[in-house]
Design an enzyme around this catalytic site. Structure first.
Site, PDB file in Angstrom:
ATOM      1  N   GLY A   1       0.956  -1.205  -0.025  1.00  0.00           N
ATOM      2  CA  GLY A   1       0.086  -0.047  -0.062  1.00  0.00           C
ATOM      3  C   GLY A   1       0.837   0.971   0.023  1.00  0.00           C
ATOM      4  O   GLY A   1       1.956   1.474  -0.601  1.00  0.00           O
ATOM      5  N   CYS A   2       0.325   2.118   0.893  1.00  0.00           N
ATOM      6  CA  CYS A   2       1.179   3.538   0.770  1.00  0.00           C
ATOM      7  C   CYS A   2       2.639   3.398   1.220  1.00  0.00           C
ATOM      8  O   CYS A   2       3.462   4.383   1.060  1.00  0.00           O
ATOM      9  CB  CYS A   2       0.347   4.755   1.862  1.00  0.00           C
ATOM     10  SG  CYS A   2      -1.246   5.008   1.179  1.00  0.00           S
ATOM     11  N   GLY A   3       3.136   2.457   2.135  1.00  0.00           N
ATOM     12  CA  GLY A   3       4.093   2.249   2.465  1.00  0.00           C
ATOM     13  C   GLY A   3       5.088   1.571   1.543  1.00  0.00           C
ATOM     14  O   GLY A   3       6.340   1.650   1.570  1.00  0.00           O
TER      15      GLY A   3
END
Length: 353
Positions: free
Chosen positions: A138-140
């Protein structure tokens, strides 16, 4: 240590005003989501001005299936990844045949063979390229991918590592999902493709450079429901909690301090904060938790205002802005948080000569 030789990002031809997205979202949700009128101002509170979309706005109001959306993901991801890679290869002053490794990051579409294989085939890259597709971060994923790209370059000083992050968040929109999470997600998420070239030690070091120093990952126990997907027949149902800013307030300063202390640094040594903008509340939480003077997240905020939240690719857009607009000599910190719930950090040394 390895260094970041070049970056490239994609501005899709369908950038759309947030106010136009707001109007369409109201039309799509109002008949079935009673909280529409009360929550519609979430679109204004994001401070997003334009959204980076891979399709025209009308596409998202039309009926389509998960299969159709994923097929669009495959076609668009391949086309624009190749475009971004070609630009990045040119900036890095290498030949495409020099690429030794590919780290491919995405969480918004499915591909087997993985997208890195499609890229190698399309571009006729060296067939012996080492492939590492990363899915589900995801965003990471942008920061984690950067860490893994540099680890590959540490292992092989002759390495030329290509990092590609592709997130077509808009293609995951399920129009029949009238949940609050989907409504709020429709106010934030957009599409982005970013590439970076990382070179090993055996390449000539430029005067202006961004060196890799170290990285850190942390998974917070018992927080699996904070962010992620719920996989349904209709596609990827977005899940994220209002507790994300709370997580940041409670953990981020201690986590950063612990990471920097291992390298005999402190927060005041960081000159460039290259953070993923999860949203206005997330940026406000970083500001409150870290207490750094000045508008230290101005480039992060500008990327969010111009594009929206492009998941893993966003932090690489922020990095490109630092490289293209200039940076202060000293240490830089890349940071993003994602499903798990987790945090990813990369410590950089930025030098202007």
């Amino acid at each position: 240590m390895p260094y970041i030789s070049a970056t490239s990002t994609i501005d899709f031809p369908y950038k759309t005003l947030q106010q136009d997205v707001k109007k369409q979202a109201h039309d799509l949700f109002s008949a079935n989501f009673p909280q529409t009128d009360r929550l519609i101002f979430a679109f204004d509170n994001t401070e997003i001005i334009t959204r980076n979309f891979c399709k025209p706005l009308s596409y998202y109001a039309e009926p389509n299936t998960f299969e159709e959306r994923n097929n669009d993901y495959l076609q668009i991801a391949l086309e624009y990844s190749v475009q971004a890679i070609e630009d990045c290869v040119s900036k890095a002053d290498i030949k495409k045949e020099d690429i030794t490794d590919i780290i491919f990051v995405s969480t918004t579409g499915l591909a087997t063979p993985s997208m890195d294989a499609l890229i190698i085939n399309k571009m006729r890259l060296n067939p012996h390229v080492n492939r590492s597709p990363l899915w589900g971060l995801g965003c990471g994923g942008g920061v984690s991918g950067m860490a893994k790209a540099n680890m590959a370059a540490i292992a092989n000083p002759d390495a030329v590592v290509l990092l590609v992050a592709v997130e077509l968040c808009s293609l995951t929109l399920i129009k029949s999902d009238y949940s609050k999470s989907n409504f709020i997600g429709s106010s934030l998420f957009s599409d982005g493709i970013a590439t970076c070239i990382i070179k090993g030690d055996n390449y000539t070091q430029p005067n202006n450079k961004v060196d890799y120093i170290a990285s850190s990952s942390k998974l917070y126990y018992d927080s699996l429901d904070v962010m992620g997907w719920d996989f349904q027949d209709t596609g990827f149902k977005v899940l994220f909690s209002k507790d994300i800013p709370t997580f940041i307030n409670e953990n981020v300063k201690a986590d950063i301090t612990e990471f920097l202390t291992k390298h005999n640094l402190q927060l005041s040594d960081i000159k460039s904060f290259i953070f993923h903008p999860g949203g206005k509340k997330v940026l406000d939480a970083y500001t409150d938790a870290l207490g750094v003077e000045g508008d230290f997240l101005n480039k992060t905020r500008a990327v969010m205002n111009d594009n929206g939240n492009m998941s893993s690719a966003t932090v690489l857009y922020v990095l490109e802005r630092f490289i293209s607009e200039g940076f202060e000599n000293g240490y830089g910190l890349m940071m993003a948080m994602g499903p798990g719930f987790s945090s990813e950090m990369v410590l950089l040394k930025l030098t202007n000569n």
